[in-house]
Scaffold this active site. Sequence first.
Site, PDB file in Angstrom:
ATOM      1  N   LYS A 181       3.480  23.531-116.821  1.00  0.00           N
ATOM      2  CA  LYS A 181       3.600  23.849-118.248  1.00  0.00           C
ATOM      3  C   LYS A 181       3.274  22.607-119.058  1.00  0.00           C
ATOM      4  CE  LYS A 181       7.360  27.235-117.967  1.00  0.00           C
ATOM      5  NZ  LYS A 181       6.610  28.390-118.484  1.00  0.00           N
TER       6      LYS A 181
ATOM      7  N   ARG B  13       9.139  36.621-111.178  1.00  0.00           N
ATOM      8  CA  ARG B  13       8.920  37.914-110.514  1.00  0.00           C
ATOM      9  C   ARG B  13       8.955  37.780-108.993  1.00  0.00           C
ATOM     10  NH1 ARG B  13       3.470  38.433-113.831  1.00  0.00           N
ATOM     11  NH2 ARG B  13       4.867  37.305-115.242  1.00  0.00           N
TER      12      ARG B  13
END
Length: 535
Positions: free
Chosen positions: A316, A390
């Site tokens: 990020k 996920r």
Amino acid sequence: MSLKNLLIIFEYDRFIYWFIHDESGGLQMNVQFTYGVRGTDQSVADAVIRFVSKKELIPGETAGPIMQPQIDDALRGLYAKGLFKAEPEQTEILSTLGLYPAAHVVFVGLEQEGGATSLRLAAAAAAKALKKLHAETVQVLLPSALLEGQEAELGAEHAAQALTEGLLLALHVRQPLKREPNERFTLKEVAFVQQGTAVTAEDAALWEQGIAKGKLYVEGVALARDLTNLPGNDLTPERLAYHAEEMARELDLEIEVIDEWSAAEQRMGGLLGVGQGSINPPRMIVIHYKGNPDSEEAWGLIGKGITFDTGGISLKRAEGMQEMISDMGGAAAVLGAIRVIGELKPAINVIAVIPTAENMPSDRALKPGDVLRMMSGHTVEIVNTDAEGRLVLADGLTTAITRGATRLVDVATLTGAVSVALGTQATGAVTNNEELFKLVQKASARAGERIWQLPSYPEYKKQIMSDAADLKNSGGRYAGTITGGLFIGHFAEDLPWVHLDIGGTAWLESSRGWEPKGATGVMVRTLIELVLHHE
Ligand code: BES
Ligand code: MN
Ligand code: ZN
């Protein structure tokens, strides 16, 4: 202060020191609440709160007394000048100048018949004014005309609960870890006082129940917020498991903490894949609440527990990355809910599952192009290591199913895309079962936590089909929240399932209503309401 908070860890050639800190910074739940009528022998409070509706101030409408003739005149004067309009959340602090046995009065605008949310908001606004006044002992006047409308719809118990929640939740803010600890402002005594009507024993019982329930719910939310606000070096997956174990012991609940070795035996490829880049090993936490051993039904509540999300190799950007300490907000919500469920002991079964890992870049981290075999046996091509939630949740769902869950609800700070769609105003939902979604929606309405359903057309699933495996872990930017949700739903094995994406609601840049800046503890109360009202 206890030694359990001194951490010295030796690992390979590394030495970590973490300072001793006192965990007693949590919300002081010993606030004394009482309910009754205003007698002549009333004690002096630091402040008195009076909820006011617009209707009470419009000249000629209902010119009845508010609280004291001169003070009423002053308030009506402010209304005439347009300074206090009794708008929702609007407060006006007046000095009582000896005209009332409290130094200050806090007038708070309250929407007539606005339901529990407006009561919660009004109480939260009042709490902020009390904090400004350093008022620790307060009297809350309950005008009968105003509350009759609310109570008729809500019932006294819910009204009491909403007011208690609003007052306490608004005061629970992040405690900074400073050298000189500053005390968090807390209330000491709150006296709810019925104005104008006699109090029946039945009424008093309902109010007391509502207050008790409100205090308990706030404890759950406070736990979730406190955990979420912990910095990443204090809250590693092992530390999160430690907090879960502490809670389970206190509540006498069965808990499994699956370490990386046992996770390997159980083939939790998603959890291990995400965790492999960090020196802090992952954990799968399972808490069993068996309130109805005769029933085959069990809620599976699964919370994303990424204790820090750097993005991994798909790193990020630096700006705002510190907020990723909140990437375990889903796990915190599940733990907060279990804390309350464990106290209330309803006749239902709940299996709480928290897959927890730290998403780091390193020489042994997951790479784009890698293929993982998940606990379910499905394979996943990694196209972006930042889509890690996920992966751990997939194994979380499978874990819940193998432990007997029959209905699944997962809570996760899954996507940044959900805040593009909904901002911070609502949690996004994706489901494979409309009936279950309706239950979640009802629970969220009772809790005053907004949820908005996104479509789950089968076509979206094409975006996460892979040439290299059963699925790929990212479907790109378009419909990111939906494809992220559907990825998780793939592991629900046709069981009813609802996914709640709290990526926009778990953490706030500034406070609002009963939610502080930082961790909000969102979905704790929705989860409680959900499982409490349905078997
Ligand atoms: N934890 C983040 C999502 C997030 C970002 C929540 C900012 C709250 C604030 C999640 O793991 C993530 O990085 N998601 C990616 C998914 C993408 C790579 C498909 C995202 O949203 O960019
Ligand atoms: Mn991520
Ligand atoms: Zn994440």
